[in-house]
Enzyme design. Structure first.
Site, PDB file in Angstrom:
ATOM      1  N   HIS A 160     -40.521  95.374 -13.930  1.00 12.23           N
ATOM      2  CA  HIS A 160     -40.333  94.071 -14.584  1.00 12.23           C
ATOM      3  C   HIS A 160     -40.739  92.904 -13.684  1.00 12.23           C
ATOM      4  O   HIS A 160     -40.923  91.798 -14.167  1.00 12.23           O
ATOM      5  CB  HIS A 160     -38.863  93.898 -14.991  1.00 12.23           C
ATOM      6  CG  HIS A 160     -38.475  94.773 -16.146  1.00 12.23           C
ATOM      7  ND1 HIS A 160     -38.323  94.301 -17.432  1.00 12.23           N
ATOM      8  CD2 HIS A 160     -38.231  96.107 -16.221  1.00 12.23           C
ATOM      9  CE1 HIS A 160     -37.993  95.300 -18.239  1.00 12.23           C
ATOM     10  NE2 HIS A 160     -37.921  96.410 -17.524  1.00 12.23           N
ATOM     11  N   ASP A 368     -43.447  85.170 -10.871  1.00 13.80           N
ATOM     12  CA  ASP A 368     -42.545  85.727 -11.883  1.00 13.80           C
ATOM     13  C   ASP A 368     -43.253  86.895 -12.540  1.00 13.80           C
ATOM     14  O   ASP A 368     -44.463  86.821 -12.794  1.00 13.80           O
ATOM     15  CB  ASP A 368     -42.242  84.644 -12.941  1.00 13.80           C
ATOM     16  CG  ASP A 368     -40.819  84.732 -13.488  1.00 13.80           C
ATOM     17  OD1 ASP A 368     -40.257  85.837 -13.486  1.00 13.80           O
ATOM     18  OD2 ASP A 368     -40.284  83.690 -13.908  1.00 13.80           O
TER      19      ASP A 368
HETATM   20  P1  ADQ Z   1     -35.456  87.215 -15.158  1.00 16.36           P
HETATM   21  O1  ADQ Z   1     -35.889  86.823 -13.784  1.00 16.36           O
HETATM   22  O2  ADQ Z   1     -34.011  87.211 -15.404  1.00 16.36           O
HETATM   23  O3  ADQ Z   1     -36.034  88.653 -15.563  1.00 16.36           O
HETATM   24  P2  ADQ Z   1     -36.662  85.642 -17.505  1.00 16.36           P
HETATM   25  O4  ADQ Z   1     -37.692  86.470 -18.151  1.00 16.36           O
HETATM   26  O5  ADQ Z   1     -37.098  84.228 -17.263  1.00 16.36           O
HETATM   27  O6  ADQ Z   1     -36.199  86.137 -16.109  1.00 16.36           O
HETATM   28  O7  ADQ Z   1     -35.311  85.522 -18.382  1.00 16.36           O
HETATM   29  C1  ADQ Z   1     -34.694  86.595 -18.988  1.00 16.36           C
HETATM   30  C2  ADQ Z   1     -33.681  86.081 -20.052  1.00 16.36           C
HETATM   31  O8  ADQ Z   1     -32.609  85.343 -19.460  1.00 16.36           O
HETATM   32  C3  ADQ Z   1     -34.304  85.181 -21.102  1.00 16.36           C
HETATM   33  O9  ADQ Z   1     -34.010  85.736 -22.354  1.00 16.36           O
HETATM   34  C4  ADQ Z   1     -33.629  83.831 -20.924  1.00 16.36           C
HETATM   35  O10 ADQ Z   1     -33.353  83.165 -22.133  1.00 16.36           O
HETATM   36  C5  ADQ Z   1     -32.320  84.180 -20.238  1.00 16.36           C
HETATM   37  N1  ADQ Z   1     -31.911  83.065 -19.360  1.00 16.36           N
HETATM   38  C6  ADQ Z   1     -32.531  82.671 -18.230  1.00 16.36           C
HETATM   39  N2  ADQ Z   1     -31.880  81.603 -17.697  1.00 16.36           N
HETATM   40  C7  ADQ Z   1     -30.824  81.348 -18.499  1.00 16.36           C
HETATM   41  C8  ADQ Z   1     -29.782  80.372 -18.484  1.00 16.36           C
HETATM   42  N3  ADQ Z   1     -29.709  79.454 -17.526  1.00 16.36           N
HETATM   43  N4  ADQ Z   1     -28.868  80.402 -19.483  1.00 16.36           N
HETATM   44  C9  ADQ Z   1     -28.958  81.325 -20.466  1.00 16.36           C
HETATM   45  N5  ADQ Z   1     -29.915  82.265 -20.528  1.00 16.36           N
HETATM   46  C10 ADQ Z   1     -30.842  82.282 -19.572  1.00 16.36           C
HETATM   47  C11 ADQ Z   1     -36.923  89.661 -15.071  1.00 16.36           C
HETATM   48  C12 ADQ Z   1     -38.230  89.188 -14.444  1.00 16.36           C
HETATM   49  C13 ADQ Z   1     -39.021  88.352 -15.432  1.00 16.36           C
HETATM   50  C14 ADQ Z   1     -39.264  89.163 -16.715  1.00 16.36           C
HETATM   51  C15 ADQ Z   1     -37.958  89.756 -17.243  1.00 16.36           C
HETATM   52  C16 ADQ Z   1     -38.215  90.742 -18.387  1.00 16.36           C
HETATM   53  O11 ADQ Z   1     -37.956  88.419 -13.264  1.00 16.36           O
HETATM   54  O12 ADQ Z   1     -40.268  87.957 -14.882  1.00 16.36           O
HETATM   55  O13 ADQ Z   1     -39.826  88.308 -17.708  1.00 16.36           O
HETATM   56  O14 ADQ Z   1     -37.285  90.489 -16.218  1.00 16.36           O
HETATM   57  O15 ADQ Z   1     -39.096  91.766 -18.020  1.00 16.36           O
END
Ligand code: ADQ
Length: 471
Positions: A160, A368
């Site tokens: 991921h 990311d």
């Molecule tokens: P994350 O680094 O957690 O995931 P991301 O894809 O931006 O990053 O977010 C995942 C989920 O968390 C989204 O559905 C988002 O809405 C939710 N989220 C983020 N910040 C939030 C907040 N402050 N309040 C509420 N909800 C929040 C990892 C990788 C990413 C990749 C995902 C999926 O780092 O690059 O996209 O896995 O593979």
């Protein structure tokens, strides 16, 4: 039909849509096949007398026709495998932050031990034709450990987070072992073509791997199928959420409160990979260079607490408090604060309304894997008057979302100019760009992601699977 077995660091109740992410992605496939989801329970087991951790057996829980199997970790394993190797070695290095990595040798041993423990506890739960799908950097050596115990099932792995270029990967003392371990899988999926290229270059230069056909690499006497499978979101579900009561209430409330303002939004976990200080600097530059935005543009930055037990995160938190305080102190008026910084999680059902009320989203990570916030923002927009996405070229999502305004988040001036362009973009251009983005995230949605990965895994030649069980 083969049963699906998902293995990830943490599991989630697949009925709980609020869980988002992986739970939504694998829910259908797990339910269709009466699947099993295996992972850490999130609990640290108390140590028995004398300091020896109790051996834990998986806790089994049935949710509809899906079984959740979770293991507790000992304190030592939690510290070395999870906090140590996963979050203090692999996370920073895979996000190109060698300066933040802590190569403590105890961490690698703990990582290996927990992967062995997972394999040991998972193996008795497996059936011969189960299809196994392992997720993320916590579990890179899991297939190798399962193979060593005689497992001949088809096993796929999805990363991921980004795959760094070979010379950055080579900084990890155990890099050869880690990359060799990936060859115990049958299929390894990455978020984007750039990650796939980095992996191919690594194994070609370090292990003299040969390309076999379009999407196979041969090394260590194994043929590994590889591919880019950009993860998506459930677009229809997100649109539904935007149009449900809570979404509409949030939208109306925000639009009323900010009726005289232009709203910019950032939604992230508070993580050094997300480029939050750089974003505040760019916003400050916007106010300095384009004064018409003063008393108008307001940045709402939501930064959910994350991994607070690690030092680098504490430092980032203090840095953000300082930067937001400074910009508000320098530019704020009695009736306008440039930045509203919220160090909390926002309930998932409130996010779509917030996205829709915003004129511009700032998704500007330094690195990311994909970034799903970018896709959620697009899905939540009003097609007749959509907001504009400013997206870092270093997010995996940038390969797919070319109609966003792509920026280099290290370039403060360039990012500020892109924000100004987003704020002033004519309606017809916004509509045209948004239509293109929306149709792409619809085509490559979360179902496309899981079904195309699983389809490819099912097609792996059986000869290879049998060979794997002997290595
Ligand atoms: P994350 O680094 O957690 O995931 P991301 O894809 O931006 O990053 O977010 C995942 C989920 O968390 C989204 O559905 C988002 O809405 C939710 N989220 C983020 N910040 C939030 C907040 N402050 N309040 C509420 N909800 C929040 C990892 C990788 C990413 C990749 C995902 C999926 O780092 O690059 O996209 O896995 O593979």
């Amino acid at each position: 039909m083969s049963r699906l077995v998902v293995v990830s660091n943490r599991t989630a109740d697949p009925r709980n849509a609020a869980a988002g992410g992986l739970a939504v992605a694998v829910r259908e496939s797990l339910q269709q096949t009466g699947g099993l989801w295996f992972g850490w329970s999130g609990k640290v087991a108390e140590e028995a007398d004398g300091g020896t951790p109790r051996t834990s057996e998986p806790h089994l829980q049935t949710v509809g026709n899906v079984t959740l199997a979770t293991l507790d970790l000992s304190r030592e394993d939690h510290e070395t495998y999870y906090l140590g190797y996963a979050n203090d070695v692999l996370w920073p290095v895979f996000h190109y932050r060698l300066d933040l990595a802590n190569f403590d040798t105890r961490f690698a041993a703990g990582y290996r031990r927990v992967n062995q423990l997972f394999a040991h506890k998972l193996l008795p739960l497996l059936k011969p034709d189960d299809l196994i799908w392992v997720h993320d950097y916590h579990l890179i050596p899991l297939a190798a450990e399962l193979r060593a115990m005689g497992c001949g099932n088809r096993i796929g792995f999805f990363l991921h987070i980004p795959m760094p270029p070979p010379l950055i990967m080579a900084a990890i003392p155990e890099h050869e072992w880690l990359m060799r371990s990936l060859f115990a899988y049958d299929l390894v999926g990455f978020q984007c073509e750039a990650d796939l290229t980095h992996f191919s270059h690594y194994v070609e230069s370090e292990a003299r791997a040969e390309k076999v056909g379009r999407d196979c690499l041969r090394a260590f006497d194994r043929t590994l199928r590889v591919g880019a499978y950009p993860i998506g979101i459930d677009v229809d579900d997100f649109v539904r959420l935007a149009e449900a009561n809570e979404g509409l209430r949030m939208f109306a409330g925000m639009r009323e409160e900010y009726s005289r303002r232009r709203l910019l939004l950032g939604v992230d976990r508070l993580d050094y990979s997300k480029g939050l200080p750089q974003r505040i600097h760019a916003f400050r530059q916007l106010l300095a260079c384009h004064p018409e935005n003063r008393n108008s543009a307001t940045l709402i930055q939501i930064a959910a607490p994350s991994r607070e037990d690690l030092g680098a995160y504490d430092q980032l938190r203090r840095q953000m408090d300082g930067l937001c305080g400074e910009i508000n102190g320098d530019y704020g008026e009695l009736d306008w604060m440039p930045v509203r910084y919220i160090h909390r999680n926002v309930a998932r059902k409130r996010l779509p309304g917030l996205y829709r009320a915003s004129h511009v989203a700032l998704v500007t990570p330094l690195r990311d894997g994909m970034n799903l916030v970018a896709k959620e923002f697009i899905a939540a927009q009003d097609r007749a008057d959509p907001g504009m996405l400013v997206l870092s070229r270093f997010a995996g999502a940038a390969e797919q979302l070319k109609e966003a305004l792509l920026v280099n988040p290290y370039d403060t001036q360039g990012t500020a100019q892109a924000i100004q362009r987003a704020l002033t973009m004519p309606l017809d251009e916004r509509i045209e760009r948004h239509e293109a983005l929306l149709s792409r995230i619809r085509k490559f949605d979360i179902r496309w992601w899981s079904s195309s990965f699983l389809q490819a895994l099912k097609q792996v030649e059986h000869d290879d699977v049998e060979l794997a069980s002997k290595t």
